[in-house]
Write a protein that holds these residues in place. Structure first.
Motif, mmCIF file in Angstrom:
data_model
loop_
_atom_site.group_PDB
_atom_site.id
_atom_site.type_symbol
_atom_site.label_atom_id
_atom_site.label_comp_id
_atom_site.label_asym_id
_atom_site.label_seq_id
_atom_site.Cartn_x
_atom_site.Cartn_y
_atom_site.Cartn_z
ATOM 1 N N TRP A 31 2.200 1.796 -3.414
ATOM 2 C CA TRP A 31 1.175 2.369 -4.302
ATOM 3 C C TRP A 31 0.960 3.841 -4.006
ATOM 4 O O TRP A 31 0.809 4.652 -4.911
ATOM 5 C CB TRP A 31 -0.140 1.598 -4.165
ATOM 6 N N LYS A 32 0.943 4.161 -2.685
ATOM 7 C CA LYS A 32 0.741 5.574 -2.323
ATOM 8 C C LYS A 32 1.878 6.426 -2.887
ATOM 9 O O LYS A 32 1.665 7.507 -3.406
ATOM 10 C CB LYS A 32 0.674 5.715 -0.800
ATOM 11 N N ALA A 41 1.475 6.718 -6.566
ATOM 12 C CA ALA A 41 0.379 7.648 -6.872
ATOM 13 C C ALA A 41 0.851 9.077 -6.682
ATOM 14 O O ALA A 41 0.588 9.960 -7.505
ATOM 15 C CB ALA A 41 -0.826 7.353 -5.986
ATOM 16 N N GLY A 42 1.623 9.292 -5.579
ATOM 17 C CA GLY A 42 2.158 10.632 -5.306
ATOM 18 C C GLY A 42 3.060 11.091 -6.435
ATOM 19 O O GLY A 42 2.947 12.214 -6.930
ATOM 20 N N SER A 55 0.830 -1.206 0.000
ATOM 21 C CA SER A 55 0.000 0.000 0.000
ATOM 22 C C SER A 55 0.867 1.260 0.000
ATOM 23 O O SER A 55 0.573 2.223 -0.687
ATOM 24 C CB SER A 55 -0.955 0.002 1.185
ATOM 25 N N LEU A 56 1.993 1.190 0.782
ATOM 26 C CA LEU A 56 2.861 2.365 0.835
ATOM 27 C C LEU A 56 3.468 2.640 -0.542
ATOM 28 O O LEU A 56 3.539 3.780 -0.999
ATOM 29 C CB LEU A 56 3.966 2.135 1.870
#
Ligand SMILES: Nc1nc2c(ncn2[C@@H]2O[C@H](COP(=O)(O)OP(=O)(O)OP(=O)(O)O)[C@@H](O)[C@H]2O)c(=O)[nH]1
Length: 446
Positions: A250-251, A254-255, A247-248
């Protein structure tokens, strides 16, 4: 089954049994739990696997969502055995327990700055946390009456209460505390005391199945110490396998994507502004050098061109000449036909001049109805010929005006060594003035 030395009634009981239904604590790792695939796992699961083989009957997991529910299920006879249970009076009417098969000391998990605790009596006024419904709670309450114990639903909840400073210590077995701290990334606690109380683990068997109880006691007794240690070592030396937490990542991605898109957008905006700015600049440069009505170079530009011609003259002594042109009686054109027609006449003469001169000649608008031509590599005679040609073209042109034709007067001069730009132009102006004096539509050379 042979090594179990079963009695005839135990054997008969087993013969009639298809499978053994087992209830467990779904969330008590490393002892036992139900993993994300719905499989029974943990230390006890290995013991039950071994015993299932020894008994020769499959042990089937009856899934529950909590330890509480497992207790309820065995009361309701939905399962035959509880994987691990303690002998406590409240359960005795529906549950029997085997001899213990493993035993662990209870320990205290506290903040790291707490000094080592030898005896709970040292810290009896503090607040403690334990997982509710576990038999260990009864043990501690019996041995330390009046101890302030907060009951929580899970070990991780208890550890977090201590971590946040809302309780002094969490009480559980050492392997359980270690496992939960590792599994949930709780690194700010330590084991600061081991109690004398032991937590014995036995198999819980339905009260109405005494033969099964005696069979389990036999398999527990028949489990070698070596096998027991092998199982424990397997589980306690296991490194926790974390599911990769993407998840990190992906975050982060995304950022980065958003930053990239914003940068692209910003680049495009800047690029568009730059393009617009370049166009505006080009227009401004053009406007600063060209006359708006005719599009010809303006007086400012003509001055620059004059300076360049001067430099060439000084470097190579190449003669150049200047022609000043003034439209005759132009006031009358405006007065008779209006300013718009006057503008059209100026434009038409501008076009005639630029279309019929050599490429190297520079023609510009000098003033209102005045034009100036710089003729490189040209002396007075050559410039006069150019002027005469232009004068004739204008005089012969049809401007569509009635009455009368449009004519222009021409003043011509060649550059004299060492004179200034102004002196040269002034002489051309005087020639023009003379042409006007002599009746206009003339070319005069000074
Ligand atoms: N329509 C128009 N008229 C202009 C422009 N610039 C100057 N004029 C006019 O040109 C006229 C010039 O008049 P004068 O200087 O009296 O000279 P002229 O009538 O041409 O007479 P001569 O030069 O003596 O032959 C003035 O009426 C100016 O207003 C322009 O851009 N457009």
């Amino acid at each position: 089954q042979q090594i179990l030395n079963l009695t005839a009634s135990e054997q008969t009981f087993l013969d009639k049994l298809d499978e053994i239904h087992l209830c467990t604590d779904p969330d008590w790792m490393p002892y036992e739990g139900i993993d994300k695939y719905g499989q029974y796992t943990g230390i006890m699961s290995s013991f039950h696997q071994v015993w299932s083989e020894m008994i020769g009957k499959p042990v089937v997991l009856v899934k529950t969502s909590s330890w509480d529910e497992s207790l309820k299920f065995i009361r309701e006879k939905k399962c035959d055995v509880l994987s691990s249970a303690q002998d406590i009076p409240e359960r005795r009417d529906y549950l029997s327990v085997t001899n213990p098969y493993i035993s662990y000391s209870l320990a205290l998990a506290t903040h790291p700055d707490i000094p080592f605790i030898i005896n709970l009596a040292q810290v009896k006024d503090k607040k403690f946390v334990m997982v509710k419904d576990y038999a260990a709670i009864k043990l501690i309450k019996n041995n330390y009456p009046g101890l302030n114990i907060v009951e929580v639903n899970s070990a991780v909840e208890g550890l977090k209460l201590v971590e946040r400073g809302m309780a002094f210590a969490f009480i559980d077995t050492v392997p359980s505390i270690n496992y939960q701290m590792l599994a949930h990334g709780i690194s700010h606690l330590k084991i600061s005391g081991v109690l004398i109380e032991h937590y014995n683990m036995s198999v819980g068997v339905r009260k109405d199945l005494p033969l099964l109880l005696s069979i389990y006691n036999k398999v527990i007794d028949a489990t070698s110490e070596e096998k027991r240690q092998q199982i424990l070592n397997n589980w306690l030396s296991v490194q926790l396998q974390y599911d990769a937490d993407y998840s990190l990542l992906w975050k982060l991605l995304a950022g980065l994507f958003i930053i990239l898109m914003l940068s692209l957008y910003r680049y495009r905006v800047i690029h568009r502004h730059n393009t617009e700015l370049k166009a505006v600049n080009k227009k401004l440069v053009h406007m600063s050098k060209n006359d708006q009505l005719t599009g010809l170079p303006n007086r400012y530009y003509l001055h620059e061109a004059f300076q360049e011609a001067l430099q060439t003259y000084h470097r190579y002594q190449h003669q150049f000449s200047v022609i000043i042109i003034d439209i005759d009686y132009f006031k009358k054109v405006n007065d008779t036909h209006g300013h718009v027609v006057g503008d059209e006449v100026i434009k038409k003469i501008a076009d005639m001049l630029s279309d019929n001169l050599r490429d190297t000649d520079i023609v510009g608008r000098w003033g209102g109805e005045e034009f100036l031509i710089i003729c490189p590599e040209t002396d007075n005679a050559g410039a006069k010929a150019v002027a005469e040609h232009m004068r004739q073209l204008i005089a012969d042109a049809d401007f569509g005006l009635k009455p009368g034709n449009i004519t222009a007067s021409f003043g011509v001069t060649e550059y004299n060594k060492n004179e200034s730009v102004d002196e040269c132009i002034k002489r051309a102006d005087m020639a023009l003035y003379r042409a006007k004096e002599l009746g206009r539509n003339k070319t005069i050379v000074f």
